[in-house]
Design a protein around this motif. Sequence first.
Motif, PDB file in Angstrom:
ATOM      1  N   VAL B  67      -4.725   1.661  -2.556  1.00  0.00           N
ATOM      2  CA  VAL B  67      -3.458   0.758  -2.864  1.00  0.00           C
ATOM      3  C   VAL B  67      -2.843   0.214  -1.654  1.00  0.00           C
ATOM      4  O   VAL B  67      -2.386  -1.009  -1.732  1.00  0.00           O
ATOM      5  CB  VAL B  67      -2.453   1.819  -3.652  1.00  0.00           C
ATOM      6  CG1 VAL B  67      -1.212   0.990  -4.001  1.00  0.00           C
ATOM      7  CG2 VAL B  67      -3.066   2.067  -5.003  1.00  0.00           C
ATOM      8  N   LYS B  68      -2.506   1.053  -0.695  1.00  0.00           N
ATOM      9  CA  LYS B  68      -1.705   0.490   0.531  1.00  0.00           C
ATOM     10  C   LYS B  68      -2.662  -0.684   0.960  1.00  0.00           C
ATOM     11  O   LYS B  68      -2.101  -1.590   1.432  1.00  0.00           O
ATOM     12  CB  LYS B  68      -1.982   1.873   1.576  1.00  0.00           C
ATOM     13  CG  LYS B  68      -1.194   1.057   3.003  1.00  0.00           C
ATOM     14  CD  LYS B  68      -1.030   2.540   4.043  1.00  0.00           C
ATOM     15  CE  LYS B  68      -0.541   1.871   5.281  1.00  0.00           C
ATOM     16  NZ  LYS B  68      -0.776   2.967   6.212  1.00  0.00           N
ATOM     17  N   ARG B  69      -4.008  -0.534   1.277  1.00  0.00           N
ATOM     18  CA  ARG B  69      -4.726  -1.578   1.564  1.00  0.00           C
ATOM     19  C   ARG B  69      -4.645  -2.918   0.904  1.00  0.00           C
ATOM     20  O   ARG B  69      -4.653  -3.968   1.261  1.00  0.00           O
ATOM     21  CB  ARG B  69      -6.106  -1.249   2.074  1.00  0.00           C
ATOM     22  CG  ARG B  69      -6.938  -2.237   2.735  1.00  0.00           C
ATOM     23  CD  ARG B  69      -8.393  -2.055   2.838  1.00  0.00           C
ATOM     24  NE  ARG B  69      -8.693  -0.612   3.538  1.00  0.00           N
ATOM     25  CZ  ARG B  69      -9.208   0.571   2.991  1.00  0.00           C
ATOM     26  NH1 ARG B  69      -9.580   0.579   1.573  1.00  0.00           N
ATOM     27  NH2 ARG B  69      -9.514   1.384   3.663  1.00  0.00           N
ATOM     28  N   ASP B  70      -4.732  -2.458  -0.495  1.00  0.00           N
ATOM     29  CA  ASP B  70      -4.509  -3.525  -1.419  1.00  0.00           C
ATOM     30  C   ASP B  70      -3.554  -4.564  -1.199  1.00  0.00           C
ATOM     31  O   ASP B  70      -3.289  -5.705  -1.433  1.00  0.00           O
ATOM     32  CB  ASP B  70      -4.890  -3.010  -2.910  1.00  0.00           C
ATOM     33  CG  ASP B  70      -6.249  -2.568  -3.241  1.00  0.00           C
ATOM     34  OD1 ASP B  70      -7.139  -2.816  -2.581  1.00  0.00           O
ATOM     35  OD2 ASP B  70      -6.242  -1.903  -4.318  1.00  0.00           O
ATOM     36  N   LEU B  71      -2.366  -3.754  -1.231  1.00  0.00           N
ATOM     37  CA  LEU B  71      -0.981  -4.577  -1.288  1.00  0.00           C
ATOM     38  C   LEU B  71      -0.960  -5.150   0.031  1.00  0.00           C
ATOM     39  O   LEU B  71      -0.364  -6.087   0.216  1.00  0.00           O
ATOM     40  CB  LEU B  71       0.234  -3.293  -1.350  1.00  0.00           C
ATOM     41  CG  LEU B  71       0.409  -2.695  -2.867  1.00  0.00           C
ATOM     42  CD1 LEU B  71       1.332  -1.742  -2.702  1.00  0.00           C
ATOM     43  CD2 LEU B  71       0.337  -3.609  -4.023  1.00  0.00           C
ATOM     44  N   ASP B  72      -1.510  -4.599   1.242  1.00  0.00           N
ATOM     45  CA  ASP B  72      -1.525  -5.477   2.314  1.00  0.00           C
ATOM     46  C   ASP B  72      -2.196  -6.653   2.373  1.00  0.00           C
ATOM     47  O   ASP B  72      -1.834  -7.685   2.524  1.00  0.00           O
ATOM     48  CB  ASP B  72      -2.256  -4.344   3.588  1.00  0.00           C
ATOM     49  CG  ASP B  72      -2.230  -5.420   4.914  1.00  0.00           C
ATOM     50  OD1 ASP B  72      -1.256  -5.922   5.141  1.00  0.00           O
ATOM     51  OD2 ASP B  72      -3.136  -4.874   5.425  1.00  0.00           O
ATOM     52  N   PRO B 172      -0.449 -11.061 -11.235  1.00  0.00           N
ATOM     53  CA  PRO B 172      -1.346 -10.039 -10.749  1.00  0.00           C
ATOM     54  C   PRO B 172      -1.873  -9.975  -9.560  1.00  0.00           C
ATOM     55  O   PRO B 172      -2.043 -11.388  -8.924  1.00  0.00           O
ATOM     56  CB  PRO B 172      -2.512  -9.718 -11.842  1.00  0.00           C
ATOM     57  CG  PRO B 172      -1.920 -10.544 -13.001  1.00  0.00           C
ATOM     58  CD  PRO B 172      -0.918 -11.597 -12.428  1.00  0.00           C
ATOM     59  N   GLY B 173      -2.094  -9.088  -8.539  1.00  0.00           N
ATOM     60  CA  GLY B 173      -2.854  -9.102  -7.511  1.00  0.00           C
ATOM     61  C   GLY B 173      -4.230  -9.506  -7.771  1.00  0.00           C
ATOM     62  O   GLY B 173      -4.595  -9.809  -8.734  1.00  0.00           O
TER      63      GLY B 173
END
Lengths: 196, 442
Positions: B67-72, B172-173
Amino acid sequence: MRLSSMPLLLAVAALAACGGKPAPEQPTPQAETPAAQPRVNQDSIDAANRAAEEARKKAAADAAAADAAARAKGLAGEVASMIHFDYDKSDIRQNDQAVLDRKAAIMGANPGLRVRISGHADERGSDEYNLALGNRRAGAAKRYLEGKGVDGSRIDVISYGEERPLEQGSSEEAYAANRRDEFEITGGGDNLKAPQ
Amino acid sequence: MTRRILGALAALAVTAPLTLLRSTAAFAQDTTHVQDKIRIVGTYQPGTRPGLVIVPGGGIDSVRAIVKRDLDYSDRFEVVVLPEGAPSTDAARSGAEAAAGINYGLYRSFGASYALELNPDGAGVLARLHDLASSKPINQLTATLPAPGDAGFRMAVHRLSDEVVRWVTGTPGIAATQLAFIMDKRLYRVDSDGYSQTPLTPTGTVALSPAWSPDGRTIAYYRLGEGKGPLMLLDAASGSQSALPGTGTGTNFAPAFSPDGRSLAYTHSDENGSDIFVASLGGGGAAQRLTVGRYADNLSPTYSPDGRRIAFVSTRAGPPQIYSMSADGTDQALMVPFDFGATGPSNAPEWSPDGATVAFHREVSGSPQIFLYDVAGRRVKQLTSSGRNEDPTWAPDGRHVAFISDRTGRRQIWIIDTETSRVRQLQAPGAARLPAWSRRLR
């Protein structure tokens, strides 16, 4: 020392074996007919001559066949020789017109000969555009041959775009070598006759 | 125990799509919470990257890392990394803050606007997003996840990330997407974060020009045989494939699905040149010819998102440039302006999912560069300048563009955020070509 005296001892022994006694007289061979002797000799000479003649003919035929094979191979090589293009162009270059003229003449002398022309591009330019460009380059050569009287149904056209480079690398030399049409004989390529 | 439950649910999750279970129980105090609509948080401004803290926790490190990488990679947030040992809760505080277990003041002091909690929750993960300015949780969901390592686990986490992006931005992302591309003549796909790279075609065959169907179930591509070949339709789930009827002769490449998924536009090329055709995918009738090039090539179609227009490449004026036409082939006109004799060849157009922009590549001093054409404003903007950059493809957010660049020495997939110009390289070991970005995958 011992080895070098051996031939001398052998020679002495041979002389002793022959000494004095004359060799028994050999019976004279009796010919069946006196005239047959020259006849047999003549037959042998004729047979030898015929054999020699046939050998000469066979050699000549072999040489001729080899020449024909070599010529046919040379003709096939001429049909298969590549032509090249300027960057992003599909126009037949002036110095390639003679190359195509020769292909057209060979195809004219060999009505069963069929070829497949594949167009290629260098790695510059868009990958997809190069597929179109390859077809255009191969199509340009086909139209040129048709213009020289070759029936278009004997020529297939395909494109590899930039997918089959002849030379690897990103040099101008590699690019120039890769912008090409290749010609592959797909039928009737045996025993090609030279155009008159 | 949690692991055992996750494992038991894995089989379910493979067959069933991820279910997003939203809970309101914890938000009885939040009377403005709306169950089925997304409440956009007022502090988010397009073009900004608000700080976001991922609250430290235990047990689901793999989920937290993804999730951290996705949000980055969403380029919507500045993911704030907490100093080692920073407390997540503040025992000195009381009331709602302490009940929520979030040290709002501390995270604000790191410059964050949001805090995201990720905690194990029975069958999966409970994700809860807090707005630090108002010191309140603003949304949450419970996501059912396959066990880590199982098929579908990473994509399920990506969908969770995309939902978090939606809570803040309303859109959405793009984490739950894949890119198809060509490497060593084979068709591959890879997740948008560079993981799960998988070949889809065998060695010994040559694949080119992949394109995704809008529902993500089919990838069309050109299979190059002996200098010609058909368009193939490959089922992304089963791997089974079949040739598109009517593409048995010549070279058939650069396919593009219509936005309704019912038609496939493509380039048919042979000795007479290259033109654009469109085939109905429901069967029924021969492909319809949209262009008649004669001594010019027409290729590389791309649909506008409303399905009414097609942008494409044509050599009708000499060098290849970008034109457009109605989807039925009428009303053909130059689209992207160029100076004859000065502007370099332009190729590989792709219409953005929001319809506003057409990305393409154009040669500048002999090297292709990525350009964006603003359809309404009729302006051209150059996006790249370092090395060779070609074959752009849009993410479903209409903001990120993947393309091929040789800036590190070999051709690989890079992704640029067109708003911030931030770039990243997609993990791929080989020399990649012709990327195609999927829509959001369910």
